[in-house]
Structure formats: C-alpha cells, structure tokens
Design an enzyme around this catalytic site. Structure first.
Site, PDB file in Angstrom:
ATOM      1  N   ARG A   1      65.299   8.211  23.177  1.00 45.28           N
ATOM      2  CA  ARG A   1      65.438   6.957  22.433  1.00 45.28           C
ATOM      3  C   ARG A   1      66.274   5.940  23.183  1.00 45.28           C
ATOM      4  O   ARG A   1      67.359   6.263  23.676  1.00 45.28           O
ATOM      5  CB  ARG A   1      66.102   7.207  21.079  1.00 45.28           C
ATOM      6  CG  ARG A   1      65.260   7.968  20.121  1.00 45.28           C
ATOM      7  CD  ARG A   1      64.038   7.149  19.690  1.00 45.28           C
ATOM      8  NE  ARG A   1      63.475   7.739  18.494  1.00 45.28           N
ATOM      9  CZ  ARG A   1      63.715   7.290  17.267  1.00 45.28           C
ATOM     10  NH1 ARG A   1      64.474   6.230  17.071  1.00 45.28           N
ATOM     11  NH2 ARG A   1      63.193   7.906  16.225  1.00 45.28           N
TER      12      ARG A   1
ATOM     13  N   GLU B   1      60.697  -6.028   4.560  1.00 44.45           N
ATOM     14  CA  GLU B   1      61.060  -6.234   5.976  1.00 44.45           C
ATOM     15  C   GLU B   1      59.901  -6.083   6.958  1.00 44.45           C
ATOM     16  O   GLU B   1      60.118  -5.776   8.134  1.00 44.45           O
ATOM     17  CB  GLU B   1      62.228  -5.324   6.389  1.00 44.45           C
ATOM     18  CG  GLU B   1      63.472  -5.513   5.529  1.00 44.45           C
ATOM     19  CD  GLU B   1      64.667  -4.645   5.945  1.00 44.45           C
ATOM     20  OE1 GLU B   1      64.747  -4.249   7.112  1.00 44.45           O
ATOM     21  OE2 GLU B   1      65.512  -4.382   5.070  1.00 44.45           O
TER      22      GLU B   1
ATOM     23  N   ARG C   1      61.421   2.924  31.765  1.00 40.70           N
ATOM     24  CA  ARG C   1      61.570   4.038  30.814  1.00 40.70           C
ATOM     25  C   ARG C   1      60.631   5.197  31.139  1.00 40.70           C
ATOM     26  O   ARG C   1      60.063   5.836  30.249  1.00 40.70           O
ATOM     27  CB  ARG C   1      61.343   3.546  29.363  1.00 40.70           C
ATOM     28  CG  ARG C   1      62.487   2.688  28.854  1.00 40.70           C
ATOM     29  CD  ARG C   1      62.263   2.255  27.427  1.00 40.70           C
ATOM     30  NE  ARG C   1      61.109   1.362  27.324  1.00 40.70           N
ATOM     31  CZ  ARG C   1      60.448   1.096  26.200  1.00 40.70           C
ATOM     32  NH1 ARG C   1      60.813   1.678  25.075  1.00 40.70           N
ATOM     33  NH2 ARG C   1      59.421   0.278  26.199  1.00 40.70           N
TER      34      ARG C   1
ATOM     35  N   GLU D   1      74.963   6.576   2.519  1.00 39.24           N
ATOM     36  CA  GLU D   1      74.258   7.816   2.806  1.00 39.24           C
ATOM     37  C   GLU D   1      75.089   8.981   2.282  1.00 39.24           C
ATOM     38  O   GLU D   1      76.231   9.146   2.663  1.00 39.24           O
ATOM     39  CB  GLU D   1      74.073   7.938   4.328  1.00 39.24           C
ATOM     40  CG  GLU D   1      73.431   9.222   4.746  1.00 39.24           C
ATOM     41  CD  GLU D   1      73.263   9.324   6.255  1.00 39.24           C
ATOM     42  OE1 GLU D   1      72.907   8.308   6.883  1.00 39.24           O
ATOM     43  OE2 GLU D   1      73.500  10.406   6.790  1.00 39.24           O
TER      44      GLU D   1
ATOM     45  N   GLY E   1      65.803  -1.473   1.649  1.00 42.53           N
ATOM     46  CA  GLY E   1      65.282  -2.716   2.221  1.00 42.53           C
ATOM     47  C   GLY E   1      63.927  -2.590   2.871  1.00 42.53           C
ATOM     48  O   GLY E   1      62.984  -3.265   2.497  1.00 42.53           O
TER      49      GLY E   1
ATOM     50  N   HIS F   1      65.272  10.690   6.432  1.00 43.05           N
ATOM     51  CA  HIS F   1      64.922  11.150   7.782  1.00 43.05           C
ATOM     52  C   HIS F   1      63.923  12.289   7.734  1.00 43.05           C
ATOM     53  O   HIS F   1      63.323  12.636   8.733  1.00 43.05           O
ATOM     54  CB  HIS F   1      66.179  11.586   8.541  1.00 43.05           C
ATOM     55  CG  HIS F   1      67.150  10.463   8.696  1.00 43.05           C
ATOM     56  ND1 HIS F   1      68.225  10.303   7.861  1.00 43.05           N
ATOM     57  CD2 HIS F   1      67.179   9.419   9.547  1.00 43.05           C
ATOM     58  CE1 HIS F   1      68.885   9.207   8.210  1.00 43.05           C
ATOM     59  NE2 HIS F   1      68.271   8.660   9.216  1.00 43.05           N
TER      60      HIS F   1
HETATM   61  N1  GLN Z   1      67.897  -2.867   5.378  1.00 41.80           N
HETATM   62  C1  GLN Z   1      67.711  -1.978   6.482  1.00 41.80           C
HETATM   63  C2  GLN Z   1      66.497  -1.097   6.220  1.00 41.80           C
HETATM   64  O1  GLN Z   1      66.233  -0.815   5.103  1.00 41.80           O
HETATM   65  C3  GLN Z   1      68.913  -1.105   6.692  1.00 41.80           C
HETATM   66  C4  GLN Z   1      68.742  -0.201   7.868  1.00 41.80           C
HETATM   67  C5  GLN Z   1      69.976   0.578   8.228  1.00 41.80           C
HETATM   68  O2  GLN Z   1      70.880   0.715   7.457  1.00 41.80           O
HETATM   69  N2  GLN Z   1      70.030   1.112   9.427  1.00 41.80           N
HETATM   70  O3  GLN Z   1      65.835  -0.681   7.149  1.00 41.80           O
END
Ligand code: GLN
Ligand code: ZN
Length: 756
Positions: free
Chosen positions: A519, A488, A16, A669, A436, A698
């Site tokens: 990326r 998470e 990379r 979204e 999440g 974002h």
């Molecule tokens: N549960 C995941 C998070 O909250 C969902 C991520 C996603 O939709 N790309 O990060």
C-alpha cells in the site's frame, strides 16, 4: 575527505513496480521466481542509482516490511505463521497479512498487528514475544543481498535494526517484560555481525531510533548492556538514530562502544555541536543533513554555513547522509512532468536528495567554488520559493493574525445546544447513521478516471455522480437510517479531494510513498498559504438533502487530518499551516450551514497520528491541533449539530483533548474492543454524544444482531443511553453493496430492538 552514505532507499519502485509484483504474486498471477526477479532488478537499479556514495545500504530492501524482515532474521515469526505447510515466503506473508500466496482461503491466520513506525505514516508489523521466546539466527536474506550487492560492485553497508529498538518495537502477549529477552537476543546479533564481517562487511548500520524517545532507566541500561556485549564483534557499528532529538539520551549515545553515531541533523539541529564536542575522537559522526521526511530542496548554502565549521572540527570523522531512510519520500522528481515548473523547481525526491548530498560533500572536500554552478542554481530555486507570491497570501496572513480565542468557542454549552438540536431534528433514541462513504463501485472509479482524462464531459460526470448520490440516499431511506450521508462518490481520497480545491496545494503523479506492504499513499504537497477560492462540497450536499426529508450530514475532512496526511511546508511551523486550513474549513462549514445543512461532520481520522514522539511534547501539539479543529467547527449556530469521527482505538491518553473539541457527536472505532474503549470516556465523564462503532467495516462479514445489541448494552453501562448513537466503525467505501446492505439492515434492526 568526507564519507557519504545513505540509510535506506525507497523500495517500492519509481513506478510502484514492487507493489504490482506483490499483488500479482498474491493473486497467483506471478510465480515466486517472477517476484524474486523483479525484487532483484529493483535492488540492482537502486544500488546503481546510489553508486556515487561511499557506502550504499544493503538489506534495506524488503518485500513487505523491514521490521518483519528482522523478525525473520532473528527466527521470531509467530508460531501460527511459521508452523504451517508451505515455504518460507508463505510463512512470511502469513505473518504479514494472514495468508501466504499458496494458502487456501480457509486457512487464513491472524495477521501480525500493524502500527506506526515512530512519527511517520509508515506502518510496521509488530514483533510478538512471550516469556518463552527463543531466537534463532536466520541470516540468509541479508547474506544473499550482501553477496548480490558485492557482485554488482557495490560498496555495501548492511543495515539492521538494533537489538534494543527491536525489542522496543514489539509486544509481549503474556504480560512478561520484553526487556528480559535481551540476553537471549544478543547472541543472535553477535553471530549475525560475525557472519556479516566474514562476508566482507566493514561497516554495519545498526538502527536504534528508540534513542529519540523517552526511555526509562531499564531501557537505557539495556543499551549499555547490549552494546558492551556486541563490541567484541568485528564489523564497525554505525549506530543510527533518527526522527528526533536525543536530549537526555545524547550522552548515552555518545558513550556506547560503537565506531560511529548517526544524528538526524534536520530534526535535531541544536544537538549537532553538542554531539560533535562530546563524541570520543575515535568515533565517526554521521550527520543527516538532508531531510528524508519531506520533498523540499535543501538550502545548500545555508547548510554549508553551519556544516563547514563542523567539518573543520571533525575532518575525516565526518560522514554525511540524508536524515533518515529515504523510504518516506517518493523516488524521482524527474517523472513529474505535469507539475507546474515553478513549483517543481522547489522540490527534491530521493534521487535529487542524493544529488544534493554530493554537492554538499564536494563543497566540503574541494571548496564551494568546485560546485559553484550547482550552488547558484540551488540558491535560485530557494529564492524563487521564498519570494513567490504563490507561497505568501497577505489576506490569509491577516486572517490568521486576527484569530481570537472566541473564534473557537460555540455560543452555548453542549447541554443547551443538544436540546435545540433535538427539537429541530426529532431523532429517535439510539439514532442510526454511517461514517460518510458508501461503496466506491467500479463505475464510480471509472467515471472519475474518465473525467480526469477529459474523456467524460463535466456535465456527464456531474449527472453520473448525482445518480450515485440518489441511489445512495434511496438505499439509506429503505434501510431506515436516521441521519443520512451523500456517500462521497465524488471523492477519490478524503485529503486529496479537499487539497485539490484549495489554493496552496500541489499534486504529483508518481509521488508515492509506502504506507505498509504493497500500500502506498500519494500525499499532496502543501506549498503555500491556504485559501478556499469557493465552496467545495455545498452543491453535492444540497443536492443530496433535496432528495429526502431525513437530515443529511455534510461531510468534511478536518484541518489536522489534512495537515497530517500532506507533505507540509518547512518554511513555517505546522501549527501555522494548520490554522490556515482551519479557517478554510470554517468557511465551508458556515457555507453548509447557510445552505440549510443541519448536521456537519468533520473527520479527524489522523489527529492521533500527529502526536510527537515524546509524551512530554504532546501538550503543545494538542493545544494547536484542538484549537484548529475548534476554529474549523465551532462558528455555527447552537442548533447546528457538529459531528467528528476518529478511526483508532486509543483514547485514554488524549481524552481530555478530545473533550476540548466539544463536538456534539463523536463517532469512533470500538467494535473490536468490546466497548472497553469507552472506559476512557466514562472515567473522564465525557459529556457529549458518542457513536461507538458497532461493527468492523474492515471485514466482509455481516454482523450479528444480538452481538450489536450486546455491544450497545455494554456501551450503555458506560455512557448514558440517551447520549448513544449507533453506527459502523468507519466509512464503507472499501466494501461492496452486497456486504453493506445486510450489515446496515442488521444494525438498524438492532437499534429498533433496543428502542423497544
Ligand atoms: N468520512 C470518511 C469515510 O466515511 C471517513 C474515513 C476515515 O475515517 N478514514 O470514508
Ligand atoms: Zn474512520
């Protein structure tokens, strides 16, 4: 003799290198000269690695994106990026990502829109047009790369995106028809071709993958118009199509006045003989015989079995190449020293694929005996994979064979379920939740890395993750959220995390593939039948739930998303792999339920990404994809609430399928579309609960309370208020706590105001 060539080579570098150079350049830690030097080194080594080919691609190397490069070549950068101070590179990165390296933060502009490159996971910058767009040729980049290649003694074949596909990839912002620009565009292409011929290019590869999509009469006419005009120019044109079958465009492709056509024989095997018969005898036929989309070794003997008769028929007119640019596969398998040797022997990355191409070519040119040893080795690898007990698991096969329609059905319809769930959960109106993930802090990443390296004991790692979960729960309680998540912290990636715990998956160390710009993603390799040896998430969620009286959502990735973000098997249909994943996730869902988890979210962020290129093929995909989700999700009691989440903003054309998933709650979204996205749900009379994202995660900006209230009012005009949830657009893992806390405070305050 068969001619060999390549359509494109991965540019990010085996380690990379380009990614790191770009990021340092953007951060001001490398100069433009440093960046150019690294780019030139990469090009040189890539040409070197391809030097055994008769024609090597030139111009496929890009600092950010090949479509954006074409926009530069055609003088079609958006004015907001081009008409500013700074040099060309600044304008280029401004168009790509909103800011050139020399721009101050205040002067950021809107970055170009990014969208999926056909059905791959690569994203390109969408060309922007208006009725007034003028094109002005700027051939410098291509000419320089061509000269550079020639200096290195490379037998160069410049690669460009063809005029029709270039227009097809773009968008107009004023409602005008972009096809009207074709006549204005063609002179730039004519000029470019002449310049390339002057610079010594005998052949130019002109990519027209739009030919594998559904084209109406206007687009088909555009192909005729364009190529009849371009035929006056000197270089020989190799018209490249890839990623799919030509179907009703096959005759069109055969008849265009070009010197040769490339067909992706991996995705269109049934068209090989048709095109070989139809193509006028003065044209060459390039066949893409090695998959540029996956990482499996090619079965060389099997390929030769069908290829030899084609060679017989075409003789010198046959060219061979990978099916598409190798951009979509990692660079070099020989770096994967940590991979299980048995599995490694089944794989081929870009460099190994080029080796395979040479073996095939020699077998055709000089007979199979001339490469007997390579063919035997290849056969051994193919047989080893086919017969491996690690690939086939009879129990999994039996479970898939036993799948019935009932397996995907909930016990009762939504209306009955939601009443039971509400009785149990007692949530307020406009319940608040998140998607999440919470911030992945440097400490979390550090702990994971140390644990991985063996520098942190399992018990210490677990303690650290639990501390993180506790902090996350406490923060959510303090914020006053209604449905909590564990955050998470323990997950590196929403697919890899599950892949690592499932039998049938392998992982690489350097298997990076460019996703966009700098990326990269490292898709796990799904090689065998999928089995879940033990519960994957239950302990973490149970722990999180033990800390609070509020409901905690279990958090899983859905089967379709796991599939779509993996390198998948080529020895069975995607559908079959997806059903196996569905059964594994179903077991996890049921274990969570048994552990007392009352709400379970199953993310399907990539469901849309799997849609076939032609809309006429969508139904088949959606049938098995939605069925897989239903099997994963629906084996629970009525009182258990199933959520799903999707992070994209086009639902109109798949709303019927989304409804078939029958999730009790879907979070989506929407914040950037002023809730217009909900129109699709409204007109379909979508029956279940919806959580339209009320702010864009974002952006680091804290949303404004009134704005959220207004958005929810707009939402309530479309969906009955009692079925609405309030949540951000997506997970919060890329944000900082300093950003998340005030944003969620505002969101909760907005919910309270709405309830009042
Ligand atoms: N549960 C995941 C998070 O909250 C969902 C991520 C996603 O939709 N790309 O990060
Ligand atoms: Zn999302």
């Amino acid at each position: 003799m068969v001619t060999t060539h390549n359509l494109g080579f991965p540019r990010i570098g085996g380690q990379r290198e380009l990614k790191f150079a770009l990021e340092q350049y953007w951060a001001g830690r490398k100069t433009e000269q440093d960046l150019s030097a690294i780019a030139a080194e990469l090009r040189e080594s890539h040409w070197q690695q391809q030097s055994a080919l008769d024609f090597v691609p030139v111009g496929d190397f890009s600092l950010y994106d090949q479509v954006l490069d074409m926009s530069v070549t055609l003088g079609n950068l958006p004015a907001r990026a081009a008409d500013k101070e700074g040099n060309e590179l600044d304008a280029y990165f401004r168009a790509a990502r909103g800011r050139g390296a020399n721009d101050s933060p205040c002067c950021a502009i809107a970055a170009g829109e990014m969208t999926k490159w056909f059905d791959t996971n690569y994203h390109y910058i969408v060309p922007e047009f208006t009725a007034d767009t003028e094109f002005k040729l700027n051939p410098e980049r291509l000419i320089n790369q061509l000269a550079e290649a020639q200096q290195h003694g490379v037998s160069a074949k410049p690669v460009i995106i063809g005029p029709v596909t270039y227009l097809w990839l773009g968008k107009t912002s004023d409602g005008s028809n972009r096809l009207d620009l074709l006549e204005r565009l063609l002179p730039a292409y004519s000029q470019l071709l002449e310049i390339l011929a002057d610079a010594g290019a005998e052949w130019v590869q002109i990519d027209e993958p739009a030919l594998v999509t559904e084209l109406d009469a206007n687009w088909r006419y555009a192909f005729n118009l364009a190529y009849h005009q371009l035929k006056a120019n000197r270089p020989k044109l190799l018209l490249a199509t890839y990623f799919g079958e030509l179907r009703n465009n096959l005759q069109l492709a055969c008849e265009l006045p070009v010197a040769g056509v490339h067909l992706d024989a991996i995705s269109a095997p049934d068209e090989v003989n048709r095109i070989a018969d139809w193509l006028p005898t003065h044209k060459v036929l390039s066949l893409g015989v090695i998959s540029g989309r996956n990482i499996w070794k090619t079965d060389l003997n099997k390929t030769l079995n069908w290829l030899e008769p084609v060679h017989e028929k075409l003789g010198e007119r046959l060219w061979l190449a990978p099916s598409c640019s190798l951009l979509h596969v990692p660079v070099d398998l020989s770096q994967e020293t940590g991979l299980d040797p048995e599995i490694r022997n089944w794989l081929a990355f870009a460099l190994q694929k080029l080796d395979e191409l040479h073996v095939l070519t020699r077998a055709l040119n000089e007979g199979r005996e001339s490469v007997q040893q390579q063919l035997t080795q290849n056969q051994t690898a193919i047989d080893s994979r086919r017969n491996s007990t690690r690939v086939t698991n009879p129990d999994v096969r039996a479970a898939v064979a036993d799948i019935t329609t009932e397996l995907g059905n909930r016990q009762s319809p939504y209306a009955q379920r939601i009443a039971l769930q509400q009785e149990k959960l007692q949530l307020p109106a406009f319940p608040t939740t998140t998607i999440g993930s919470f911030p992945q802090t440097p400490e979390i990443r550090q702990a994971r890395l140390q644990f991985r390296k063996g520098d942190l004991a399992a018990a210490d790692y677990e303690a650290q993750m639990k501390a993180e979960i506790e902090r996350c729960i406490r923060n959510q309680e303090a914020l006053g959220l209604d449905v909590l998540v564990h955050g998470e912290a323990e997950r590196n990636d929403m697919v890899e995390y599950f892949g690592e715990q499932l039998d049938g998956y392998a992982f690489t160390r350097f298997g990076w593939v460019q996703s966009y710009g700098s990326r990269c993603v490292k898709p796990p390799i799904l090689f065998g039948d999928i089995r879940r040896p033990k519960a994957m998430t239950v302990d973490w969620i149970r722990y999180a739930q033990s800390l609070t009286d509020k409901p905690v959502k279990g958090m899983l990735t859905g089967p379709v998303t796991i599939l779509n973000w993996s390198f998948v098997r080529d020895d069975q249909p995607r559908k079959d792999s997806c059903l196996q994943l569905a059964l594994a996730i179903r077991e996890e869902v049921q274990d969570l339920e048994k552990a007392g988890v009352g709400i379970i979210q199953i993310d399907e962020a990539a469901l849309r990404e799997g849609l076939p290129l032609r809309q006429s093929d969508w139904e088949g995909y959606l049938d098995w994809a939605i069925n897989s989700f239903r099997i994963a999700a629906n084996g629970v009691e009525d009182s258990t609430q199933i959520h799903t989440h999707m992070c994209y903003s086009e639902f109109n054309d798949i709303i019927e399928a989304i409804a078939r998933m029958d999730a009790d709650v879907i979070t989506i979204e929407t914040s950037r579309s002023d809730m217009e996205l909900l129109d699709a749900f409204k007109s379909f009379e979508y029956p279940n609960d919806i959580g339209p994202g009320v702010y864009d995660i974002h952006s680091p900006n804290v949303p404004n309370k009134e704005q959220i209230i207004n958005l929810m009012k707009l939402a309530a005009e479309r969906i009955p208020a009692e079925r609405l949830w309030i949540n951000p657009d997506c997970g919060l893992k890329t944000r900082k706590w300093e950003e998340v806390t005030p944003a969620l405070e505002t969101m909760v305050a907005a919910a309270q105001a709405l309830r009042a």
